[in-house]
Each structure stands twice: as C-alpha cells, then as structure tokens.
Write an enzyme that holds these catalytic residues in place. Structure first.
Site, PDB file in Angstrom:
ATOM      1  N   ASP A 143       0.835  -1.214   0.000  1.00 16.39           N
ATOM      2  CA  ASP A 143       0.000   0.000   0.000  1.00 16.39           C
ATOM      3  C   ASP A 143       0.869   1.263   0.000  1.00 16.39           C
ATOM      4  OD1 ASP A 143      -1.931   1.958   0.464  1.00 16.39           O
ATOM      5  OD2 ASP A 143      -2.415   1.281   2.498  1.00 16.39           O
TER       6      ASP A 143
ATOM      7  N   HIS B 247      -4.013   4.598   6.564  1.00 16.30           N
ATOM      8  CA  HIS B 247      -2.897   4.037   5.798  1.00 16.30           C
ATOM      9  C   HIS B 247      -1.569   4.275   6.496  1.00 16.30           C
ATOM     10  CE1 HIS B 247      -5.454   3.314   2.262  1.00 16.30           C
ATOM     11  NE2 HIS B 247      -6.098   4.387   2.678  1.00 16.30           N
TER      12      HIS B 247
END
EC number: 3.1.-.-
Lengths: 558, 558
Positions: B202, B374
């Site tokens: 990610d 994130h």
C-alpha cells in the site's frame, strides 16, 4: 442570495453608509461602497474565480447594480493592493464610466494600469503611500502600511463626521518582513486612541490558530533544495508574489545559478516590480529564457507560473510534455505556493506528471516552501487589542471565516451586538459610534464568459451542468403545417451520451406514433408537439437507460 | 494510457505472472491478477470514483479485458477488506460469470453480500480469518491480520513454487488499535525469514513523513466536544468506519446521550457490524431516528453520512435545509473524516451552510477528529526491515505515492532494480526470486453511467466537457432534396450559452447565403451542407462572442 431582502431608508445627512458588494461569504471579488453626503467612495474592486458548479465561467464580478445609476457620485476607488481579488474588476467598472479616479500605492497602480492596458483603457490615478492623508470628496483618507503576499499593500482609514472606519484590505503581521515594511501597529494604536468606530478586517485566516510563519523562513529551505539539485530547478509561484520571487533569486544567486522568468504574467509583473524597485536582482543573475537554454543544467533556475495546476500555464504544459523545456530525470520542481481549495486534483495531476518524468517535486506537502499572506487568529487578536474598535465587520471570507473572526473580536471584549456578520448587499449605517444594519440588497453573480459580461445566467449554468453531466438528445421532426403529418423524421442525435445513436431505433416509432396521435386529435402548435416528443423520449430514456440527459425536441413546420 | 505497450511472452510453466488491472497511478479500483499453472487468482476488485474531468460518470471499473476470455480459469477473488475501492467492482465481475468464488474475512464478505443483494446477485463465498491457510487452485494462500480504517482487513501471502508474494491490501500499523487486532508483524517476520519474493505494498501515505496517529486519540476529542455541546450533536463519517463510529457511541454514552444512525449506508453497515460483533453498543444507547426526535436536544447524537459533501447525503441536505432535522443555533456538527482531494469545495460549502444555520462545526481543520487508515513512511520502513523482501512493487497510489514508496524500500537496502514501478497492465513475471517486467497491456477506463457499463467513451466525456463549459448551438435547416433550396430555417437554438437566441438573427442570413451558394455549386449531400453550416456559424461565434460552444448543424432533406 440573501434570504431577507429589504430596502434601507433614505440616507440621513451626517450618517455614513457602508455596503459591501462582494467578498462576504466568499473569497474574492472584494468591493465595499461608502456613502456620505451624497458621494460614494469605493474600496477595492476585485474578481472571484468560479468553482466547479459554475462551468465555463471566466470570472465573476461584484454586482454593480446598486451604484450603476450613481457613477457620477463616485469620488474614487481605493485599491488596497494589487491582487486580482481586489483589482480585477476595475476594467469592468471603468467600462461603465472611464474617468473614475483610482487611488493606490505605486506598485498597486502599476499592476492595475498593466491590466487596464490589456482592456485598452487608461485611468486617472492618484498614487499614495503609507502615512499620507488625502481628502477625496467628503472622505478624509489616511493610508496605513500593512504587509501581505504582495508588496506595497495599504489599509485605509476613512474619516468623516459620522466616525472613523478602518479597512485593512488583505494583511498579515509578519514581524520580520523581507522589505522591512511592517504592518504599522503604531498607526493602528494611534487610530485606536482617537477611536475607530467600525473595523473592516480580513477574515481569510481567522479560523487558523496561531500565527502565520515568517516569509523569510522559506529562504533557507529554497537555498537547501537548490544547493542539492543536480540539474535544472523550476520554481512555480504566484506571479505577483515579489518577495517569494526575491527569495528564489537570492537562493539561485547564492548557488551560482541564473534565473529566467517563464510565463507571460510572471515576466510582466517582475519587470514592473524591478523597474519600481520592489524586486532587487543582483547584476548578471537574470537571463532571458531563450539564452538560458544554453547554460549547463546546474546553472539555471526557471521561475514560472502555474502553481495552481492551471491547464494552460507553464507548469501544466511541462507536466504534459507540451513545453519547450522537457522535464526529466534529475530536474527539481518547487511549488512555492498555496493550494487553493478546488485546485487539488489539478495540482496533484501536475505533481504526478512531473514525478513521472523523473523530477523531484518539492511542495508545501513535503517541505516548508509556502506561508500564507493573511493574518491568523493570533495576529487578529493583537489587532483587536491595539485598536479596540467600537464595531467590527469581518470581511474577505466565507461565512465560517467571518464567524471565526467575529468570535475573536468578542474574545477581546467587543460586545457581540457590535460585531456585524454581514452578507454582500448588507447596508450598515454608522453614526455617533453606533453601527447598525438598515437594509439588505438583493445582489447576484455577474459572470464574465468570453466577451460577454452579465449575460450568462444561473439558468444557463444549470443547463451547462446538465449538459456536462448527461449530454443531450435532440429529436428533429419536420411536420406538414396544415395536417400535422410527419414529413421527415424523427431523427434522433445524441452527444455526450453513453449510447450509440442506433439505440434510438427503438424509440423512433414511439415518437412518431405519439405525434400522429396528437396531430389526429387536432394539435398543430409546434411547441405543443415538441412537448409530446419530449415526454415520449424522456420517459423512455429514463426507464430504459436510467439517465436524464437534456432533451431538445425540434418540431419544424414545412 | 501507458506509453509503451507490448505483449508479454507466453507464460512459462513454473513462473508466476502478476498483472495489476487497477490501483496503480490512481487511488481506487484496486485489482491484481495472479496467474500460475493455467489458473488465475484475483486480489481485490474495486471501483474508482470519477474526477471533475469525468463528468456524469457514476463509477470507474478496472478494465476486465485481459481476463474476459479466461473467466473459467479464475479460481477465486480474495477481497482484502470491505472498502469500495477494493470490493465495489465485484458485482460487475460476477455479472460476467456469477460463480467465481469470493474469499475474505467475515465482515468483508458481509459487506460484499449486502452490495451484491442490491444488484440481485448471490455469490459463492469462503470466509477466512487471520492465520488461516487455504489452497485455492495452485495457489497456497495464507491470511495475515492487518489494521486499517475498517475492521477485519487481511493481507494475503500467495505461495507457489515460483515464490512467495505478500499483498498487504490497505493497511496501517496502529499499535493500540481499538479492537486489539494488530497488524501481525510476527507473521510478517516469519514470512520474511522464509523469504518474500515479491511485496505488493500500500502506497497511499508513502509520501507522508512519520507515523499515522492512533485511532484511539480521537476518542477523548469527541468526548470533550460532545461534553461541551449545548444541544444536538451530529457526527458525520464514512459509513464503514466501525471504529470511528464505536468511539462516537462510547463518547455519546459517556455523556448520557443516545445515538441514532442516519443515512441508508450508515444504517445498513452498522447493523451488519453490530450483528457480527464488530460494533459494541451498550444497552439502551441506540435509538431509532424517528424516536430520537422526541428526546431533549442535549440527549442525542446523530451519526450520519455525507462527510465528503456528497450532495444527496444527509449532511449536505441539512446544510441546504432539505432534511427533517433542521440544524440551528447551539447544534454541534463534527466531521470526523478525511477530506478527499477534489471534494474540498463541496465540503466547505457544507461547513459554511451549517455554520450559517448557527451550528458549531468541528472538523479536522480545527480539531484532531480524524486519522488516516494508511501506513505513513515511518511505518512502511518497519515493514521493509521486518520483511526484507527480494522485490517490491508499490501498489494503491498515484504515481508520486508509488515513487515515494519505492524510495523508502531503497532506503532500507532493497536494490533499485528490484523495486518495480508498474502501471495498470504492467505484466511482471516471478521465478526463482527474480521479478521482471515482461509486458505492458493497453488498459482503459470502464465507465459506469446509469445502467450502462463501458459504453461511454473518452470522446463522450470530451463532448460533455465542451457542453458543460460552453453549451451548444444547434442549427436546423430543411432543404429540398432535389434542388438544395432551403424550405425552412435556418432555426438557431442555444442552451448553456450566454446569449439570448435573438443574438443569432445576425448570422442566419449568412448561413442561408452560404447554403444557397453551396447548393448552387452543386452540393446536395446533407453532411457536406452541415459542414457549411458549422463553419459559417462557428467562425461567427468565435469572432463575435469569443466563445467555442459545440455546434450541432442539422440539415434535413424534405
């Protein structure tokens, strides 16, 4: 549009009337009208840039309607500084009456005059500087130095027998400004001692806690980035930000690099700023763009426009490989600029494009290469405490900014009833230290689109939004005027629509049948027949394709 | 579109082929295809939300083209978590072949199934949990707990004889997560010991320095704001953010308030989350929206959707006074959410509207009421050091994010040649610890608009942009088929255009003259005559009005 429109009473003699025409509830098109003794003074005359729900609009002007029939009474327009949101609408005002005098500082007027030249206009001007006092009609004006993200900004105190108003324009209180020109708190103190009856104060950063960092804190960051850059450096910023450009020039010179300006407005404004002594370029540092190409890559800094991702500006064109300078591996791009809300996607597309070409992109998200030009909450508190104004009207901001600013005023002890949250068109009368709302005018948006001013309406914009989201379907049928019988058609064409035109084969017989039925029941009027077409295809498209395009039925008699 | 398209070679036996179809160079529509031994495994199948240059588009899907003829070979779709950008395109994939098995955690599958139900689809599913191993075709899968802004997220390790791939899905490394479910660094360590050949990681926050703050740091802020709120409290957040909602519920309960869910997706998702045990609601805290209206104002918290300014969601409707709950003086609105780039103006309009109604609006700009889901740069460094993967392919991000992530990998010692910056459609083959790019497919955007999927083209969007910026002018002329003589017209109509239709009175004779001249020189073809009309009016509009609307000439024979 204000919810509660009502006319103000006739203005009494000895009362000062203040009516903002723009800049309240929005960031842009700042303009305020002051009326006293039958004469009008205007402070600022700016433009607003459109948002995404105003597609295709070039600029938005303040609504001049309340003063259109009183232009002969206007004694002058004070321009507090040279940014578009404070001067951009001047050409449109002067097109209504060309001899309205403009009053402002040297740099401000130079920038206005360059703009007027593009519109083939010349203006009467009065150059003023900080500390200067001028009588303009019944208004005694006193100009006060303030600092902002452009040099030579002024606040203006407006004295009449009705009381004293202080309008800050845009400002901050950088305590170590590059040019040493402080926001003049001694003058604020003196005005406060004498009594400020109404304070019109910049609200842009009123909801930002603390203090705006020093402009000069950016210099060392620029210096470091340029020192480490292995190849070319391209810096983008606002084309009027003289001090930012100054710091780029200084950092370039310190690193043995030369500087070339890129972009029409950058070249124009910096030429003006240097000519007038606001920008100081060491000998031999500036170089013409054409000659810069012959320098080694590590000897050049390009100073360019396009920091907001504007599609036609230099930086976007570089990102799209549509510019003579082909950005590549090892190049450094610095966006020494703010990120204006609404521009994020465009700016990130530019950053992405440049990164993809191999550039190292430095921006305010990853380095301290930008500070704001507006006073944050902490600075505004200083202002209120030094001035102790009787009444406050926050200006220059969206509603939340005005509210935050009013709250700061109240925190310093100004009573809530003396903090006026106004809208564009709110009429405020001042007399004997008392400011009160006496009316609310209905003002609109005046859209500039191509060469048209004020012709495009909100209904046109609604049409554009529908067209832009859904496209349109036009249906043309030629009918016999006498019998209503179909001669040709229906032809169906679509644009901006998901389907192939052949998808309409299905609906054509339905339209024909509906028209025939209408004709048989005696309908001949083409407008009524158009409605039959609209209903028939509209329903079909909605049910069959789950879409709501604009339907344009064209029934023509032959 | 990638610049350099070339076909990969036929896949050799014993080699694993990895092809991302979406999520690279963009935030959204994440989807990666793994091929081994003639079988395909898909990881994630999400949607992308359109930007302003894609007007009227509802959703953008990954381009399924490379797998359309190989759906029989697909052994399963692993869904890492329940966000739209990872599961939103599943219904569109299942419409191509309905029996492709879906593999995911309990909550993820529950959210997918709710979505499929709206599309009247049912799927074969396999529920997995962290630590579990499953053989799916030739792929040995191992699921690893990760935390994110939705519970029950999983990373997946894919073992084949060609090597081991670890795909993180979206994740962060909150070290004190609300549910105690850590990103399993022990599992990462063990995978690293055994050797990770390719790490798909990610990149969303790879350019954010430092560490994402703890989700639980938000709780006390919510508590303070709610404790001080004099009247109603309305909190808006993402409708899948179970832990954020949990903290709102806890803060409400601590302050003696009850909670009502508002908005269809909020009600649906929180019902699922509570039923499955992910959301813990103390007895008597939840109350139905209809009944909540009878509570005193200081006893209720509404938990709503609309934190991104979506025009039809609850919060926008409140701001526009178009909702049963009329926000007023003393109400508190908390936007406990991120501000997704592109939504700024819409969100600020909502904040302004609510402020204007008298509400105190708390948002991430003025209080710590949001943290990201994130991993930031600091967390990613931990990952690389624990895993020490042989090859890295950053995923989930725009180009600058992928680049920033690759840089972090290299900082931990992974050679630059082993960090693959791929695009959608880049084909990567893995064998014997070596990952290399072997092809580049040409993939497009697949637009969903109403009930149409993939029918709208980039040309349609270009038409929409022109229509939306400039409007259109249609010109209808009926001509005699034999002689070319004008029977009716020209009629000129404009929509989304600044001028009144009467402005065209001037150009009609010019059009008629141009057509007559063309007819006299023998032109009969209606397409050629249309071009005459287009040129004549196009030039006139451009010169006279400085505008470039779409010109739609319709020459019809009768």
């Amino acid at each position: 549009m204000p919810t509660n429109v009502y006319d103000p009473p006739a203005l009494e003699r000895g009362t000062l009337r203040v009516t903002p025409l723009g800049g309240l509830g929005e960031i842009g098109r700042n303009m305020t009208v002051f009326e006293y003794d039958g004469k009008l003074l205007i402070v600022d005359c700016g433009v607003l840039f459109p948002e995404e729900h105003q597609p295709g609009v070039d600029l938005i002007l303040p609504d001049f309607e309340p003063i259109k029939n009183r232009l002969d009474d206007v004694v002058g327009v004070v321009l507090t500084h040279g940014h578009e949101d404070h001067i951009g609408a001047v050409p449109y005002l002067l097109k209504l009456k060309s001899d309205i005098p403009l009053i402002g500082s040297k740099l401000t007027l130079a920038l206005v005059e360059a703009k007027l030249k593009e519109h083939r206009l010349k203006a009467y001007t009065l150059t003023v500087e900080e500390g200067q006092e001028e009588q303009v009609g019944p208004f005694d004006l006193e100009f006060v130095a303030v600092n902002h993200s452009i040099p030579d900004a002024l606040a203006v105190a407006i004295h009449t027998d009705a009381g004293t108003v202080l309008a800050t324009g845009d400002f901050k209180m950088d305590q170590l400004p590059l040019d040493g020109r402080l926001t003049d708190l001694r003058a604020f103190a003196s005005l406060g001692e004498d009594g400020v009856d109404l304070f019109l104060v910049d609200s842009t950063n009123a909801d930002v806690p603390g203090f705006t960092p020093l402009e000069r804190a950016i210099g060392p960051v620029l210096d470091q980035v340029i020192a480490k850059a292995p190849r070319r450096v391209i810096v983008a910023s606002f084309s009027s930000h003289v001090h930012r450009v100054q710091q780029v020039i200084d950092a370039a010179a310190a690193n043995g690099r030369r500087v070339a300006f890129l972009g029409r407005s950058m070249v124009r404004n910096m030429t003006i700023a240097e000519d007038l002594g606001y920008l100081h370029v060491p000998d031999g540092v500036l170089i013409d763009y054409e000659k810069a190409k012959d320098l080694p890559d590590d000897k050049i800094v390009y100073m360019s426009t396009g920091s907001q991702g504007e599609p036609m500006a230099v930086l976007s064109r570089m990102a799209n490989i549509d510019h003579a300078i082909e950005v590549g591996e090892g190049d450094t791009v610095i966006l020494a600029s703010s990120l204006i809300p609404g521009n994020e996607n465009a700016v990130y597309r530019v950053i992405d494009g440049l990164t993809k070409l191999g550039a190292n992109v430095v921006h305010k998200g990853n380095a301290k290469v930008h500070v704001s030009g507006h006073a944050a909450a902490g600075e505004l508190l200083y202002c209120y405490n030094i001035l102790q104004p009787r009444n406050v009207m926050p200006v220059h901001g969206e509603y939340r900014h005005l509210m935050a600013n009013a709250k700061l005023a109240q925190d310093t002890g100004i009573p809530a009833e003396n903090t006026i949250i106004a809208e564009n068109g709110t009429v405020v009368d001042l007399r004997g230290g008392v400011a009160k709302v006496v009316g609310q005018l209905a003002l609109g948006f005046v859209y500039v689109d191509g060469s048209s001013v004020g012709e495009i309406t909100d209904a046109d914009l609604k049409d554009r939004r529908i067209l832009g989201e859904e496209g349109f379907i036009s249906v043309i049928v030629v009918v016999d005027a006498a019998t209503g019988r179909i001669i040709t058609g229906p032809e169906v064409h679509a644009r901006g629509f998901a389907e192939d035109d052949s998808v309409f084969d299905d609906v054509k017989p339905k339209i024909a049948a509906a028209l025939t039925e209408a004709a048989q029941s005696g309908v001949r009027d083409t407008h009524a027949l158009s409605q039959v077409v609209r209903r028939t295809i509209g329903r079909w498209v909605n049910q069959r394709l789950r879409r709501r395009p604009m339907i344009v039925p064209l029934v023509i008699e032959a």
